[in-house]
Design an enzyme around this catalytic site. Structure first.
Site, short mmCIF file in Angstrom:
data_model
loop_
_atom_site.label_atom_id
_atom_site.label_comp_id
_atom_site.label_asym_id
_atom_site.label_seq_id
_atom_site.Cartn_x
_atom_site.Cartn_y
_atom_site.Cartn_z
N SER A 15 0.83 -1.21 0.00
CA SER A 15 0.00 0.00 0.00
C SER A 15 0.86 1.25 0.00
O SER A 15 0.37 2.32 -0.35
CB SER A 15 -0.85 0.05 1.28
OG SER A 15 -1.71 -1.03 1.36
N GLU A 72 -3.47 -0.40 -9.66
CA GLU A 72 -2.41 0.55 -9.99
C GLU A 72 -1.18 -0.26 -10.38
O GLU A 72 -0.78 -1.17 -9.65
CB GLU A 72 -2.09 1.43 -8.77
CG GLU A 72 -3.22 2.39 -8.42
CD GLU A 72 -2.94 3.23 -7.17
OE1 GLU A 72 -3.30 4.41 -7.16
OE2 GLU A 72 -2.36 2.71 -6.19
N1 CAA Z 1 -16.96 -11.37 -3.03
C1 CAA Z 1 -18.20 -11.50 -3.55
N2 CAA Z 1 -19.22 -10.72 -3.18
C2 CAA Z 1 -18.99 -9.78 -2.25
C3 CAA Z 1 -17.73 -9.58 -1.67
C4 CAA Z 1 -16.70 -10.43 -2.09
N3 CAA Z 1 -15.47 -10.32 -1.59
N4 CAA Z 1 -17.80 -8.56 -0.77
C5 CAA Z 1 -19.07 -8.13 -0.79
N5 CAA Z 1 -19.79 -8.86 -1.67
C6 CAA Z 1 -21.20 -8.71 -1.98
C7 CAA Z 1 -22.03 -8.64 -0.70
O1 CAA Z 1 -22.29 -9.93 -0.19
C8 CAA Z 1 -23.27 -7.95 -1.18
O2 CAA Z 1 -24.11 -8.91 -1.79
P1 CAA Z 1 -25.73 -8.84 -1.62
O3 CAA Z 1 -26.11 -7.59 -2.36
O4 CAA Z 1 -26.19 -10.09 -2.27
O5 CAA Z 1 -25.96 -8.77 -0.14
C9 CAA Z 1 -22.76 -7.00 -2.27
O6 CAA Z 1 -21.43 -7.47 -2.62
C10 CAA Z 1 -22.65 -5.58 -1.78
O7 CAA Z 1 -21.94 -5.57 -0.57
P2 CAA Z 1 -22.50 -4.92 0.77
O8 CAA Z 1 -23.93 -5.23 0.97
O9 CAA Z 1 -21.53 -5.30 1.85
O10 CAA Z 1 -22.42 -3.35 0.66
P3 CAA Z 1 -22.05 -2.26 -0.43
O11 CAA Z 1 -23.15 -2.13 -1.41
O12 CAA Z 1 -21.63 -1.08 0.37
O13 CAA Z 1 -20.77 -2.72 -1.26
C11 CAA Z 1 -18.40 -2.30 -1.25
C12 CAA Z 1 -19.60 -3.07 -0.66
C13 CAA Z 1 -18.24 -2.67 -2.72
C14 CAA Z 1 -17.21 -2.73 -0.47
C15 CAA Z 1 -18.67 -0.76 -1.16
O14 CAA Z 1 -19.09 -0.42 0.13
C16 CAA Z 1 -17.42 0.04 -1.49
O15 CAA Z 1 -17.08 0.24 -2.64
N6 CAA Z 1 -16.74 0.56 -0.42
C17 CAA Z 1 -15.50 1.30 -0.57
C18 CAA Z 1 -14.36 0.34 -0.63
C19 CAA Z 1 -13.05 1.04 -0.86
O16 CAA Z 1 -12.93 2.26 -0.87
N7 CAA Z 1 -12.01 0.22 -1.04
C20 CAA Z 1 -10.67 0.71 -1.18
C21 CAA Z 1 -9.97 0.59 0.16
S1 CAA Z 1 -8.34 1.26 0.13
C22 CAA Z 1 -7.42 0.06 -0.53
O17 CAA Z 1 -7.86 -1.02 -0.84
C23 CAA Z 1 -5.97 0.37 -0.76
C24 CAA Z 1 -5.02 0.17 0.34
O18 CAA Z 1 -3.84 -0.05 0.03
C25 CAA Z 1 -5.37 0.29 1.77
P1 NAD Z 2 -3.51 -9.62 6.01
O1 NAD Z 2 -2.89 -9.52 7.34
O2 NAD Z 2 -4.99 -9.83 5.89
O3 NAD Z 2 -2.83 -10.83 5.19
C1 NAD Z 2 -1.45 -11.06 5.15
C2 NAD Z 2 -1.26 -12.57 4.94
O4 NAD Z 2 0.12 -12.83 4.66
C3 NAD Z 2 -1.61 -13.40 6.19
O5 NAD Z 2 -2.56 -14.39 5.80
C4 NAD Z 2 -0.28 -14.01 6.62
O6 NAD Z 2 -0.42 -15.32 7.13
C5 NAD Z 2 0.48 -14.01 5.31
N1 NAD Z 2 1.95 -14.00 5.45
C6 NAD Z 2 2.68 -13.23 6.28
N2 NAD Z 2 4.01 -13.46 6.07
C7 NAD Z 2 4.08 -14.40 5.09
C8 NAD Z 2 5.14 -15.04 4.41
N3 NAD Z 2 6.42 -14.75 4.71
N4 NAD Z 2 4.86 -15.93 3.44
C9 NAD Z 2 3.57 -16.20 3.11
N5 NAD Z 2 2.51 -15.63 3.72
C10 NAD Z 2 2.76 -14.72 4.68
O7 NAD Z 2 -3.06 -8.31 5.21
P2 NAD Z 2 -3.73 -7.63 3.93
O8 NAD Z 2 -4.71 -6.61 4.37
O9 NAD Z 2 -4.17 -8.70 2.99
O10 NAD Z 2 -2.49 -6.85 3.32
C11 NAD Z 2 -1.53 -7.51 2.51
C12 NAD Z 2 -0.77 -6.47 1.71
O11 NAD Z 2 -1.69 -5.78 0.83
C13 NAD Z 2 -0.09 -5.38 2.54
O12 NAD Z 2 1.10 -5.01 1.91
C14 NAD Z 2 -1.11 -4.26 2.50
O13 NAD Z 2 -0.54 -3.00 2.72
C15 NAD Z 2 -1.61 -4.39 1.08
N6 NAD Z 2 -2.95 -3.84 0.83
C16 NAD Z 2 -3.90 -3.90 1.82
C17 NAD Z 2 -5.17 -3.39 1.56
C18 NAD Z 2 -6.26 -3.44 2.58
O14 NAD Z 2 -7.29 -2.77 2.40
N7 NAD Z 2 -6.12 -4.18 3.66
C19 NAD Z 2 -5.48 -2.86 0.28
C20 NAD Z 2 -4.46 -2.84 -0.71
C21 NAD Z 2 -3.19 -3.32 -0.41
#
Ligand code: CAA
Ligand code: NAD
Length: 297
Positions: free
Chosen positions: A127, A160
């Site tokens: 991330s 990305e």
């Molecule tokens: N696989 C299959 N289906 C899934 C699922 C999955 N993994 N996750 C959710 N669903 C389904 C749910 O079961 C639900 O189905 P029903 O309509 O049959 O109940 C449907 O998808 C919609 O889900 P929800 O009811 O939970 O609610 P929602 O309409 O709010 O949708 C969401 C969920 C798509 C996650 C939406 O809330 C959303 O887009 N949220 C924002 C997520 C976001 O911003 N993500 C980026 C995070 S940052 C990141 O990832 C980067 C990083 O490095 C940290």
């Molecule tokens: P998580 O803790 O859910 O999963 C990490 C997994 O890696 C665990 O199942 C752990 O057992 C496994 N693991 C740890 N060390 C290992 C090794 N040496 N070999 C094999 N498996 C190993 O974490 P996450 O949220 O899935 O995040 C994973 C990566 O994705 C991070 O770099 C995070 O920053 C990035 N990421 C996270 C998000 C998010 O929304 N959580 C979104 C985009 C990217």
């Protein structure tokens, strides 16, 4: 440069989704986990998600019951779960999705560089960490990219694709085609902190937490404000729970250390406290909210 077999390291929140979308895209996938329990949990989530998506396709009339069952079966059959790193040797692409810890990631890529065939491309789903540092540690900086998927991977439509100064153009193109074959829109990014999305999104989440910590508004009102005022699918505090408080903290700690003069990178006190207390968000049942399985209480 043709990618057929893909290894995914880590089958957690992100890794299981990457395994699944790669299998849905027709790739043969090795899902590697260090821990057998975590592997089983990840494979179980994939099965749950595949049957949910299959059910939706039937509901929408896109597939018959039989076609949906066949789609689940063939997609699942593309996935081979493993706790033996040697199974990654002949992969054409290896995507790392382990915990957000740079030293652990670098050491893993050092090992993979020795093990996996020379022609393979390596990618990190980090991330926030510099892709170039992991690329250097792998011993093949020219064959290294960032492939940053979004949570939940099955539903979010972006990837990305991050290049460093050393990434070969054909490696970047192959990685981009892989992301597109997984059903995602691919955007090209430079190796900058947070790339495009997290550079904007994480400071926004931080501002929401600081607002809550100051007592400016309740968490429910902050979330409702952004959801209904801006049309975001979920508010910033729900999103922090969704991403994981540990992951959010790890992102910020790296940034604060490496970019101390960037005012957008701050660590709110409540984030540290909750992580210390094991309240990591949806995955542990409590973060800023309490969760019952997938649903907020
Ligand atoms: N696989 C299959 N289906 C899934 C699922 C999955 N993994 N996750 C959710 N669903 C389904 C749910 O079961 C639900 O189905 P029903 O309509 O049959 O109940 C449907 O998808 C919609 O889900 P929800 O009811 O939970 O609610 P929602 O309409 O709010 O949708 C969401 C969920 C798509 C996650 C939406 O809330 C959303 O887009 N949220 C924002 C997520 C976001 O911003 N993500 C980026 C995070 S940052 C990141 O990832 C980067 C990083 O490095 C940290
Ligand atoms: P998580 O803790 O859910 O999963 C990490 C997994 O890696 C665990 O199942 C752990 O057992 C496994 N693991 C740890 N060390 C290992 C090794 N040496 N070999 C094999 N498996 C190993 O974490 P996450 O949220 O899935 O995040 C994973 C990566 O994705 C991070 O770099 C995070 O920053 C990035 N990421 C996270 C998000 C998010 O929304 N959580 C979104 C985009 C990217």
């Amino acid at each position: 440069m043709q990618i057929k077999k893909v290894g995914v390291i880590g089958c957690g929140l992100m890794g299981h989704g990457i395994v699944q979308v790669a299998a849905q895209g027709g790739f043969q996938v090795v899902a590697f986990e260090a821990d057998a329990g975590a592997l089983q949990k990840g494979l179980g989530r994939i099965e749950g998600s595949l049957s949910k998506l299959a059910g939706k396709n039937v509901e929408k009339g896109k597939m018959t019951e039989d076609q949906a069952a066949e789609w689940v079966r063939t997609t699942r059959a593309q996935i081979h779960g493993s706790t033996d790193m040697a199974d990654l040797k002949d992969c054409d692409l290896v995507v790392e999705a382990i915990i957000e810890n740079l030293e652990i990631k670098k050491s893993l890529f050092g090992e993979l560089g020795q093990l996996v065939k020379d022609s393979a491309i390596f990618a990190s789903n980090t991330s926030s960490f510099p892709i170039r540092e992991m690329a250097q540690a792998s011993g093949r900086p020219d064959r290294f990219v960032g492939l940053h998927f979004f949570n939940p991977v099955q539903l979010m439509r972006l990837v990305e694709v991050v290049r460093t100064d050393k990434t070969q153009p054909e490696v970047f193109d192959a990685a981009r085609r892989f992301g597109e074959a997984c059903g995602k829109t691919a955007v090209a990014c430079k190796d900058t902190p947070g790339f495009v999305v997290n550079r904007l999104l994480v400071p926004y989440m931080v501002q929401a937490i600081l607002m809550l910590d100051r007592g400016d508004a309740s968490k429910e009102d902050i979330d409702a404000a952004m959801q209904f005022g801006c049309g975001y699918p979920m508010g910033p505090l729900t999103l922090t729970d969704y991403v994981g408080l540990d992951t959010t903290l790890a992102i910020l700690e790296g940034w604060v250390e490496n970019y101390p003069d960037e005012p957008a990178f701050k660590i709110p006190a409540s984030l540290r406290e909750k992580v210390r207390a094991g309240k990591l968000g949806r995955k542990t049942g409590e973060g800023y909210y309490k969760w019952e399985g997938d649903k907020k209480q």
